[in-house]
Each structure stands twice: as structure tokens, then as C-alpha cells.
Enzyme design. Structure first.
Site, mmCIF file in Angstrom:
data_model
loop_
_atom_site.group_PDB
_atom_site.id
_atom_site.type_symbol
_atom_site.label_atom_id
_atom_site.label_comp_id
_atom_site.label_asym_id
_atom_site.label_seq_id
_atom_site.Cartn_x
_atom_site.Cartn_y
_atom_site.Cartn_z
ATOM 1 N N LYS A 58 0.838 -1.214 0.000
ATOM 2 C CA LYS A 58 0.000 0.000 0.000
ATOM 3 C C LYS A 58 0.868 1.257 0.000
ATOM 4 O O LYS A 58 0.576 2.225 -0.701
ATOM 5 C CB LYS A 58 -0.975 -0.038 1.197
ATOM 6 C CG LYS A 58 -2.023 -1.136 1.032
ATOM 7 C CD LYS A 58 -2.884 -1.388 2.262
ATOM 8 C CE LYS A 58 -3.743 -2.631 2.025
ATOM 9 N NZ LYS A 58 -4.609 -3.008 3.149
ATOM 10 N N GLN A 102 -5.217 -1.716 9.386
ATOM 11 C CA GLN A 102 -4.948 -3.014 8.775
ATOM 12 C C GLN A 102 -5.472 -4.131 9.684
ATOM 13 O O GLN A 102 -5.253 -4.122 10.898
ATOM 14 C CB GLN A 102 -3.435 -3.163 8.534
ATOM 15 C CG GLN A 102 -3.035 -4.408 7.780
ATOM 16 C CD GLN A 102 -3.529 -4.441 6.338
ATOM 17 O OE1 GLN A 102 -3.748 -3.414 5.714
ATOM 18 N NE2 GLN A 102 -3.725 -5.640 5.802
ATOM 19 N N ASP A 125 -11.237 1.971 3.135
ATOM 20 C CA ASP A 125 -11.450 0.530 2.955
ATOM 21 C C ASP A 125 -12.930 0.251 2.680
ATOM 22 O O ASP A 125 -13.283 -0.841 2.240
ATOM 23 C CB ASP A 125 -11.078 -0.226 4.247
ATOM 24 C CG ASP A 125 -9.684 -0.837 4.209
ATOM 25 O OD1 ASP A 125 -9.239 -1.230 3.118
ATOM 26 O OD2 ASP A 125 -9.069 -0.930 5.288
#
Ligand code: GUN
Length: 295
Positions: A58, A102, A125
Site C-alpha cells: 500500500k 490493517q 477501505d
């Protein structure tokens, strides 16, 4: 890894590279116009090897498209309260346009409570209930990243979805369930969702014009479960460890790739299929979050 015959590979790496190019052009235009450069923050708790690898990808993607980024690391002993306070800070930080926490998180921290703490307009997300619900809105806010990536793959490979039989195997909150909803809403498909309580899974998967598998069990879909000419999207990415592998592990999808590729008209490999698209969607969402907050 090439399919044995008819099945053509859906190249997620190439589509992701195309999307990154499109995003970097937009970032250049924003800079030229004196507008804000997108800024993604990444919160990583603990030292799980797989999470570290995903986060590295990322960060690399942010650099490629010219985004600013901030990495925030915390020990796996951090309390839920403390992590909530950090999330609050990032929520209020006007320089951060979007951020992610995460997963997985340590067992003593509730994923649901943490996720719901994220401001929906910074939830790149697309994990919050607000963004899940936004799938059925006329004006979605930030779409769940992996399902968004799958829809984008289907679009860019010109796979028609309207009226098609789509079977989604796996009903998870982060992938299967939102993807099924997007296939109905945006794709106008006829969608069947199968899960661990489904009786006779193969009787459903054999009906699929488009078969999407997001379970996390390598090899759960075998060639006898797939209709000739189906489009097969494998969302599974399980790390299988062993001394015979170069890095000590390989990533395995849910689909028995070689045998299924011989029957499918289009198929995603693992790795190199859906995985890179999740990151492309994260970047698309971060750009969108930036445009929403700083038009
Ligand atoms: N862990 C595995 N995949 C993901 C993802 O797409 N987002 C986050 N936040 N955590 C993950």
C-alpha cells in the site's frame, strides 16, 4: 502461470497499473491547480508478517501515484481505548483525507468497534456500516475496496453482468456480502450467495455464469463445480507455508486454478488477480475522499 486452453487470464496487475496511471495523472493535475495532494494514513497494530507485506504494498502504491502517506505503528499490546483515541485524532486531522486500520487486530480489540470509530468519509477501505449501506444508495460514499476492485475487473474485461447468474461463495462482511449487493445494484445480476451452511455447494456453483469465490480455503472450488465457459473470480489469498517455497510461503487461491482454467472463459490468477485491485480501489477511494473534502 498460463491456463491450459480456452481460459483467458484476467490480469489484475495490468488493470491495477492502468488505474494507478489514471490516478497519478489526476494527482499531477491537482498539483498544477494548487489543490490538495491526497494523503492516506495506515494504522498497523502488531507485527504480523502478512499484514506487514500488505501494508508495504500500500505504501509503495501511494509513492507510485504521488500520494502523501503516513504509517502509524503500534505494539500488539495497545489497549482498545488507546487505539480508539488514535483513530479519533486521525479522524480530526484535516491533512489526512483517508485512512485504514490493517486487519487482523489482536484478539483483545474489537474489529467492529474500531471500524465503526472511523469517519465514514475517511473510511477508504469502505468497511463501516455507513459505507456498506451506501452500496444501495443512489450516491455511494466510499465503496468496500475489494468488491469495488472485482466490479472494476469485470467492467474492464467487458464481462456483462445484467441478468447473468452470479454465484458468490462466501458471505463475509468485508467481501462476499457487499460484493453480492453490488452485483445486484450496479450489476443488475441474479445473485446467489453460498456460505458454510449451504447444502450441496456444487449444485449452485454449476449454475454460475460468473462465479466469485471468497472463502479462504485453497482448492475449495474444483473443475467439476464449474460450468463450461464461466467467468471465475478467485478472491482467496491464503498463505501456505513450507520450506520448499522461495520466501517460505506461497499465496493460494480458493480455486483449483489449472483444472478450472481449462473450463473457464476468463479467470483470475492468485497472486496477480484480485489482490492488486484491492490496492487500486484503496487509491481510488482515497482520491475520492480527497475530492469530497477538498474539491
Ligand atoms: N487485511 C487483509 N485485507 C485487508 C484490507 O483490504 N484492508 C484492511 N484494513 N485489512 C486487511
Amino acid at each position: 502461470m498460463q491456463p491450459e486452453k480456452a481460459g483467458t487470464l484476467i490480469d489484475g496487475r495490468k488493470v491495477s497499473a492502468d488505474i494507478k496511471r489514471e490516478i497519478s495523472e489526476k494527482v499531477i493535475l491537482r498539483k498544477q491547480a494548487g489543490q490538495k495532494v491526497p494523503h492516506l494514513a495506515i494504522i498497523l497494530v502488531g507485527d504480523d508478517g502478512a499484514s506487514q507485506t500488505y501494508v508495504d504494498h500500500k505504501v509503495k502504491a501511494c509513492k507510485e501515484v504521488g500520494f502523501h502517506y503516513t504509517m502509524m505503528r503500534f505494539a500488539d499490546t495497545i489497549s482498545e481505548d488507546k487505539l480508539m483515541k488514535h483513530i479519533d485524532q486521525v479522524n480530526r486531522d484535516t491533512d489526512v483525507d483517508g485512512f485504514i486500520v490493517q486487519l487482523p487486530l489482536p484478539d483483545h480489540i474489537s474489529v467492529e468497534r474500531i471500524t465503526e470509530k472511523i469517519r465514514p468519509d475517511k473510511d477508504v477501505d469502505g468497511f463501516t456500516n455507513r459505507n456498506f449501506g451506501s452500496i444501495v444508495s443512489k450516491n455511494p460514499l466510499l465503496l468496500p475496496a475489494t468488491p469495488y476492485g472485482v466490479m472494476e475487473l469485470l467492467k474492464r474485461y467487458h464481462v456483462p453482468t445484467e441478468g447473468q447468474n452470479c454465484v458468490v461463495v462466501g458471505a463475509s462482511r468485508l467481501v462476499g456480502a457487499p460484493l453480492a449487493m453490488m452485483l445486484v445494484e450496479e450489476g443488475r445480476a441474479t445473485v446467489t450467495v453460498c456460505h458454510k451452511y449451504t447444502k450441496d455447494l456444487a449444485s449452485f456453483t454449476r449454475q454460475a455464469d460468473i462465479l466469485i469465490v471468497a472463502v479462504g480455503k485453497p482448492g475449495i472450488v474444483t473443475a467439476d463445480m464449474v460450468k463450461e465457459g464461466a467467468v471465475v473470480i478467485d478472491v482467496g489469498t491464503t498463505r501456505v507455508e513450507g520450506p520448499q517455497y522461495k520466501n517460505g510461503y506461497v499465496l493460494k487461491g480458493d480455486v483449483d486454478f489449472k483444472a478450472v482454467a481449462a473450463k473457464a472463459s476468463l479467470i483470475t490468477p492468485v497472486p496477480g488477480g484480485v489482490g492488486p485491485m484491492t490496492i487500486a480501489s484503496l487509491l481510488l477511494n482515497t482520491l475520492r475522499a480527497t475530492e469530497l473534502r477538498n474539491p
